[in-house]
Motif scaffolding. Sequence first.
Motif, PDB file in Angstrom:
ATOM      1  N   LEU A 245       0.904  -1.241   0.141  1.00 41.65           N
ATOM      2  CA  LEU A 245       0.029  -0.098  -0.099  1.00 41.65           C
ATOM      3  C   LEU A 245       0.859   1.419  -0.089  1.00 41.65           C
ATOM      4  CD1 LEU A 245      -2.755   1.240   0.265  1.00 41.65           C
ATOM      5  CD2 LEU A 245      -2.535   1.145   2.727  1.00 41.65           C
ATOM      6  N   THR A 246       2.057   1.189   0.774  1.00 45.25           N
ATOM      7  CA  THR A 246       3.021   2.526   0.653  1.00 45.25           C
ATOM      8  C   THR A 246       3.271   2.530  -0.594  1.00 45.25           C
ATOM      9  OG1 THR A 246       3.553   1.820   3.028  1.00 45.25           O
ATOM     10  CG2 THR A 246       4.786   3.286   1.795  1.00 45.25           C
ATOM     11  N   VAL A 247       3.834   1.643  -1.331  1.00 47.29           N
ATOM     12  CA  VAL A 247       4.341   1.704  -2.476  1.00 47.29           C
ATOM     13  C   VAL A 247       3.392   2.282  -3.631  1.00 47.29           C
ATOM     14  CG1 VAL A 247       5.387   0.436  -4.528  1.00 47.29           C
ATOM     15  CG2 VAL A 247       5.874  -0.127  -2.494  1.00 47.29           C
ATOM     16  N   ILE A 248       1.944   1.858  -3.348  1.00 49.46           N
ATOM     17  CA  ILE A 248       0.978   2.267  -4.380  1.00 49.46           C
ATOM     18  C   ILE A 248       0.845   3.767  -4.033  1.00 49.46           C
ATOM     19  CG2 ILE A 248      -1.426   2.298  -5.013  1.00 49.46           C
ATOM     20  CD1 ILE A 248      -1.206  -0.824  -4.303  1.00 49.46           C
ATOM     21  N   VAL A 249       0.686   4.148  -2.974  1.00 52.66           N
ATOM     22  CA  VAL A 249       0.414   5.702  -2.639  1.00 52.66           C
ATOM     23  C   VAL A 249       1.678   6.560  -2.888  1.00 52.66           C
ATOM     24  CG1 VAL A 249       0.082   7.400  -0.743  1.00 52.66           C
ATOM     25  CG2 VAL A 249      -0.917   4.996  -0.724  1.00 52.66           C
ATOM     26  N   GLY A 250       2.956   6.008  -2.725  1.00 51.41           N
ATOM     27  CA  GLY A 250       4.151   6.771  -3.118  1.00 51.41           C
ATOM     28  C   GLY A 250       4.352   6.839  -4.413  1.00 51.41           C
ATOM     29  N   VAL A 251       3.816   5.952  -5.374  1.00 46.72           N
ATOM     30  CA  VAL A 251       4.033   5.849  -6.711  1.00 46.72           C
ATOM     31  C   VAL A 251       3.188   7.139  -7.189  1.00 46.72           C
ATOM     32  CG1 VAL A 251       3.696   4.928  -9.008  1.00 46.72           C
ATOM     33  CG2 VAL A 251       4.757   3.704  -7.223  1.00 46.72           C
TER      34      VAL A 251
END
Length: 809
Positions: A512-518
């Motif tokens: 989830l962190t990666v998705i929001v970060g992207v």
Amino acid sequence: MLNDVAGLTLTAMLLPFAGALLAPVVTARLGAGAAWLLALAPLAAFVHFLRFVPEIANGEVVTGGYAWVPSLSLSFSWYLDGLSLTFALLITGIGTLIVLYAGGYLKGHPHHGRFFSFILMFMGAMLGVVVSDSFLMLFVFWELTSITSFLLIGFDHEREASRRAALQALVVTGGGGLLLLAGLFFIWNITGVTQLSLLLHSGELLRQSPFYAAALFLVLGGAFTKSAQFPFHFWLPNAMEAPTPVSAYLHSATMVKAGVYLLMRLNPVMGATPAWEILLPFFGGITLLVGASLAIRQTDLKLMLAYTTVASLGLLVLLTGFGSPYAVEAAVLYLVAHSLFKGALFMVAGIIDHEAGTRDVTRLGGLRAAMPLTFLSALFAAVSMAGLPPFFGFLAKEEIYAALAGPDPRAIVFTGVAIAGNALMFAIAFAVALKPFLGPKVATAKQAHEGPVLLWLGPLVLSILGLCAAIFSGPFHAAVSSPMASAVAGKPEAVTISLVPHLGLPLALSALTVIVGVAIYLGLARARALMVRLLDILGPGPDRGFDHFVAGLVRLSFAVTRFVQNGRLEVYVTFTFFLLALVLLVPPFVYGELPAMPAWPAELRFHEASFFVIALVGVAAVLAARDRLTAIVSLGIQGFAVAVLFLLFGAPDLSFTQFMVETLSVVILALVMTRIRLSPSDHRALPELLIDAPIAIAAGLGFALMLLKSTQVPFDTALTDFFNTYSKVIAHGANVVNVIIVDFRGTDTLGEIAVVMITGLAILALIRIRVVPVAPAQKTVAALKGEGKGKTKGPGQGHGKSQGKELSK
């Protein structure tokens, strides 16, 4: 006597300071090549501390030092366990790379040698902080980091922004150091120990003390200011005015992590309390969000990284105080990972600035072909900062979510804070690592090309270490992570996380962190504009507040100084005696320590009573005197009467001294009064009398009460017995008083003689003052000027004019 290991450890601690002494000379001779030679100092220290890894990994500790003032439990000692050893390796290892990097970055700078000296002193100070065992040693090195960082941040002292940033950092961290000192005093008084190694066994005693809260707030004040926790976070981004080698070192391994180190060190003794587990996560979480949000707003590469450091420090503080099973392990892993990737990224930002001529991310692009090694270093470090495999940052992020995730509201809130902060830092990591290098080539101020080996060696080594630590996580945890976590937790801990995916909630939160970060990265321009509008709505922040605070402090200081330092001697004397009376009178009345009143002597002899009467008559004569000369002589009467009383009560030496002092005082003061021709009238007005008289009576009463109380305390004859026993044997003198003055207190007596000599010279200068004759023509001109102003002078007027023309021959 220090053994071989202790001697080598002391040498390793002093090596950076030795390098600082040699740096200007070596740099003057070798130029930028001096970096290779000066880097041997931290490298040798790194190798020395590396030798302790097997011993510390087996659960042992290394201590050493020597007693400095044993009676006060003060020592110069060090303590090495998993926590301090890891910090020592980071400081010396990254410090070696920073010295090499500075050799290339500042090549040709006219003050290159001075910079090397400052950075090595800074390194030695931080090394002293993390290996110190005694409270005194910890505080001295703690403040030395503030002083040396002041020198480094203000290195480019001709720029106002550099001077302001240096002063701001010194004020904030130096003030926090004073709070820490007070906190250490509290801990000392509560536990009775002055060494961290002994304090680790006094946790229950400290936590159960009624003064625990006071000690905790003071310690947190020192740690929060040093590690830039909200609302003290503003000084750290401003410190980017320093040269990039300073920024890289400051943010990766040194000063900003000193506060985190202190909290980790004290976790076994001050942790596991509601206050600890509320305050640290609360302020750490706010700092994480504030730092990450402000990073989005920036376009300067260094400022983007600086605000993410603020966020990372907040995350470390949050984890240190969270109190869950994996929180300590997560803090340890993230601290090491952050040191590696942040040091590398700062050095990358410096290389881009050095070779392309700008750090503005909106004016950079297409540098990949021209700077392949720099791009590789940036990419590796950014992947670790983003928490992606196969780098060490991935292990840290997984452990963070394992520590924070839970079903209770507290866990849910802080997990959300961690996800938001990590996602923002994900976007910043790739903005720094990708935007300058990918896309179409953008024209820059300089023709960009790969830097020399001194520049790219440091970031490349650190980024590769982040990869190797994750791949060989088993041996790395055994040697570094587990001993460090055990030291922070105060009990044995084993870190086992590896690159093998662990299906579960932490991995889902990481995704989830990666998705929001992207998503943030792709919309970075819009996110930046949103933050600009939001900050405009919120108005000035703590940085502007600091300016207002300093300006207000200056105005307050000016007003207080103008009030208490108004140039009038009588005001100074009045305030001095007023405070003296308060000091003498308030404690006896507040604490019930009044002396018992002495009984009137049953048989008071006539001659004894006579001299009491003469003393009182002298006091009355002083009060009734109409001029100062009469008052001085009358004061002598009182002094002689007191001298006779000393003689009657068996103190002939004191009586003789009193006779000499009174005689010389009367003669000298009379001569001075005569020569400088002061006003003959010295009567106070009634308002002055109503102020001065109570103060004088209060001061006199205070001294009387203090003397009475002192004489009623049981007399300790230990010192008397010592002098009686050894005066003849050691000093070969039969007169004990003379032996004390000349031998036992010889240095003190020499100082008193020097004071008397200086006073005599000052009196001689006053006596030699003469009035310069005024020529008749000058008198006529002065008279005409006086008449022109319509002023006439009566008797005694204009006396100050002639005073102003008195000169020494």
